[in-house]
Scaffold this motif. Structure first.
Motif, short mmCIF file in Angstrom:
data_model
loop_
_atom_site.label_atom_id
_atom_site.label_comp_id
_atom_site.label_asym_id
_atom_site.label_seq_id
_atom_site.Cartn_x
_atom_site.Cartn_y
_atom_site.Cartn_z
N SER A 16 -32.74 9.07 29.25
CA SER A 16 -32.31 6.92 29.04
C SER A 16 -33.14 6.60 30.55
O SER A 16 -34.10 5.48 30.35
CB SER A 16 -31.13 6.74 29.43
N ARG A 17 -32.57 7.14 31.96
CA ARG A 17 -34.11 6.36 32.92
C ARG A 17 -35.29 6.91 32.88
O ARG A 17 -36.16 5.77 32.56
CB ARG A 17 -33.43 7.69 34.38
N ASP A 18 -35.41 8.13 31.92
CA ASP A 18 -37.61 7.96 32.05
C ASP A 18 -37.54 7.20 30.63
O ASP A 18 -38.32 6.64 31.47
CB ASP A 18 -37.63 9.86 31.76
N ASP A 19 -36.68 7.06 30.14
CA ASP A 19 -37.19 6.26 29.42
C ASP A 19 -37.46 4.59 29.37
O ASP A 19 -38.71 4.34 29.13
CB ASP A 19 -36.04 6.08 27.87
N LEU A 20 -36.35 4.42 30.13
CA LEU A 20 -36.90 2.49 30.98
C LEU A 20 -38.04 3.05 31.63
O LEU A 20 -38.40 1.69 31.66
CB LEU A 20 -35.11 2.89 31.83
N ASP A 21 -37.99 3.55 32.70
CA ASP A 21 -39.08 3.52 33.89
C ASP A 21 -40.25 3.48 32.32
O ASP A 21 -41.95 2.99 33.23
CB ASP A 21 -39.26 5.46 34.25
N LEU A 22 -40.43 3.90 31.28
CA LEU A 22 -41.58 4.53 30.40
C LEU A 22 -41.82 3.19 29.67
O LEU A 22 -42.60 2.69 29.64
CB LEU A 22 -41.53 5.04 30.22
N LYS A 84 -23.49 2.30 21.49
CA LYS A 84 -24.99 3.19 21.91
C LYS A 84 -23.82 4.74 21.19
O LYS A 84 -23.22 5.34 20.44
CB LYS A 84 -24.76 3.52 23.25
N LEU A 85 -25.11 5.39 20.35
CA LEU A 85 -24.78 6.87 20.22
C LEU A 85 -24.60 7.71 21.32
O LEU A 85 -24.05 8.97 21.12
CB LEU A 85 -25.85 6.73 19.06
N GLN A 86 -24.79 7.25 22.58
CA GLN A 86 -25.35 8.39 23.32
C GLN A 86 -24.71 8.39 25.02
O GLN A 86 -24.45 7.13 25.32
CB GLN A 86 -27.04 9.23 24.09
N GLU A 87 -24.16 9.22 24.88
CA GLU A 87 -22.68 8.93 26.33
C GLU A 87 -23.45 8.73 27.90
O GLU A 87 -23.32 7.90 28.27
CB GLU A 87 -22.47 10.36 26.60
N LYS A 88 -25.29 9.36 27.49
CA LYS A 88 -25.18 9.13 29.05
C LYS A 88 -26.13 7.43 28.53
O LYS A 88 -26.40 6.96 29.98
CB LYS A 88 -26.87 9.53 28.99
N CYS A 89 -26.15 7.53 27.67
CA CYS A 89 -26.69 5.54 27.26
C CYS A 89 -26.05 4.94 28.46
O CYS A 89 -25.51 3.77 29.00
CB CYS A 89 -27.54 5.13 25.65
N ILE A 90 -24.49 4.73 27.36
CA ILE A 90 -23.65 4.58 28.08
C ILE A 90 -23.20 4.20 29.94
O ILE A 90 -22.83 3.14 30.04
CB ILE A 90 -21.93 5.16 27.19
N MET A 91 -23.19 5.66 29.86
CA MET A 91 -23.07 5.65 31.33
C MET A 91 -24.15 4.41 32.15
O MET A 91 -23.83 4.68 32.87
CB MET A 91 -23.58 7.08 31.74
N GLU A 92 -25.57 4.61 31.79
CA GLU A 92 -26.25 3.66 32.51
C GLU A 92 -26.21 2.52 32.18
O GLU A 92 -26.34 1.60 33.54
CB GLU A 92 -27.54 4.52 31.75
N VAL A 93 -25.61 1.37 31.34
CA VAL A 93 -25.80 0.40 30.74
C VAL A 93 -24.06 0.05 31.38
O VAL A 93 -24.00 -0.93 32.75
CB VAL A 93 -25.51 0.06 29.90
N THR A 94 -23.11 0.90 31.94
CA THR A 94 -21.73 0.79 32.49
C THR A 94 -22.33 0.59 34.50
O THR A 94 -21.91 -0.23 34.83
CB THR A 94 -21.35 1.74 32.68
#
Length: 260
Positions: A16-22, A84-94
């Motif tokens: 998720s972090r790489d997606d946001l950066d790119l 969200k479908l992914q736990e990593k995305c939930i953690m990022e937004v949280t």
């Protein structure tokens, strides 16, 4: 590269972090700003401030961990639930919602939202408003008929769906089924604000190619019509960058309401 070698967002997830950066950052080498930041934020700001949107409850179901599209939405809706479908995305937004250490820096988007609203000096207030409006982040599953089960949500006055359908659908039938599941959460007369990509087959995250279902404007409009939606507004923005990270031709924004 054969699309069968692509990974799927809802199965494999992504960094998720790489997606946001790119694709959504303020970095100098991030070339997608006009398409991924400016166009969605301006489109939503002007539509949500048109007076045509009614209600208090919005659901957002979008791919990845971006939140910039919700900054204007929090001006209109007192209650926002993010799916969200992914736990990593939930953690990022949280992390961002609770202003925790290591949270992604969205000040470039908050500043842009403040400018759109004519409150250039009130960036913190813009962020606080969104944090206050988001009441819950839930994991959803499109393998279920009710994607939020066992949680039952009230029908939404408005749903924002950004880039999720092409990310999780393999073909036209799956796109229709997934769209129908989203629309089940929308009340009659409620509005769908849909962002999509035209003629995209992949995006790259952390060096991996992620699948996208290739569709055009006519397919999306027909899909909405078949499921009982009436299109109120429609815009296509031609791609304005050069990069082999992804292959879309244009960005699509549709506002439609669910027939009575």
């Amino acid at each position: 590269m054969d699309s069968t070698t692509h990974q799927f967002y809802h199965i494999h997830g992504w960094d998720s972090r790489d997606d946001l950066d790119l694709y959504y950052s303020n970095k100098e080498d991030m070339v997608f700003a006009n398409d991924t930041l400016k166009f969605p934020m301006e489109s939503l700001h002007y539509h949500l401030n048109s007076g045509q949107v009614k209600g208090t409850f919005m659901i957002d179901i979008s791919a990845g961990s971006f939140i910039h599209h919700l900054l204007s939405a929090s001006n209109c809706f007192q209650k926002i639930i993010i799916l969200k479908l992914q736990e990593k995305c939930i953690m990022e937004v949280t992390r961002w919602l609770h202003d925790r250490t290591g949270a992604y820096d969205w000040t470039h988007a908050s500043g842009a939202a403040a400018v759109l609203e004519g409150t250039r000096e009130q960036l913190q207030e813009t962020e606080m408003r969104l944090r206050s409006s988001v009441k819950q982040i839930l994991k959803c599953d499109f393998e279920q008929e009710d994607i939020t089960s066992p949680v039952q949500l009230p029908l939404a006055d408005c749903i924002i769906s950004a880039l999720i359908l092409e990310s999780i659908s393999k073909n036209e039938d799956e796109y229709m089924k997934n769209l129908e599941k989203i629309l089940k959460m929308l009340k009659c007369g409620g509005q769908l604000l849909l962002f999509g990509l035209v003629d995209s087959t992949y995006k790259t995250v952390k060096g991996k190619r992620i699948h996208r279902f290739k569709c055009n404007e006519e397919f999306v409009k027909n899909a909405l019509g078949k499921l009982g939606l009436v299109i109120d507004y429609y815009a296509v923005k031609t791609r304005s960058n050069v990069s082999d990270l992804t292959d879309y031709r244009a960005v699509l924004f549709i506002v439609a309401h669910k027939g009575e």
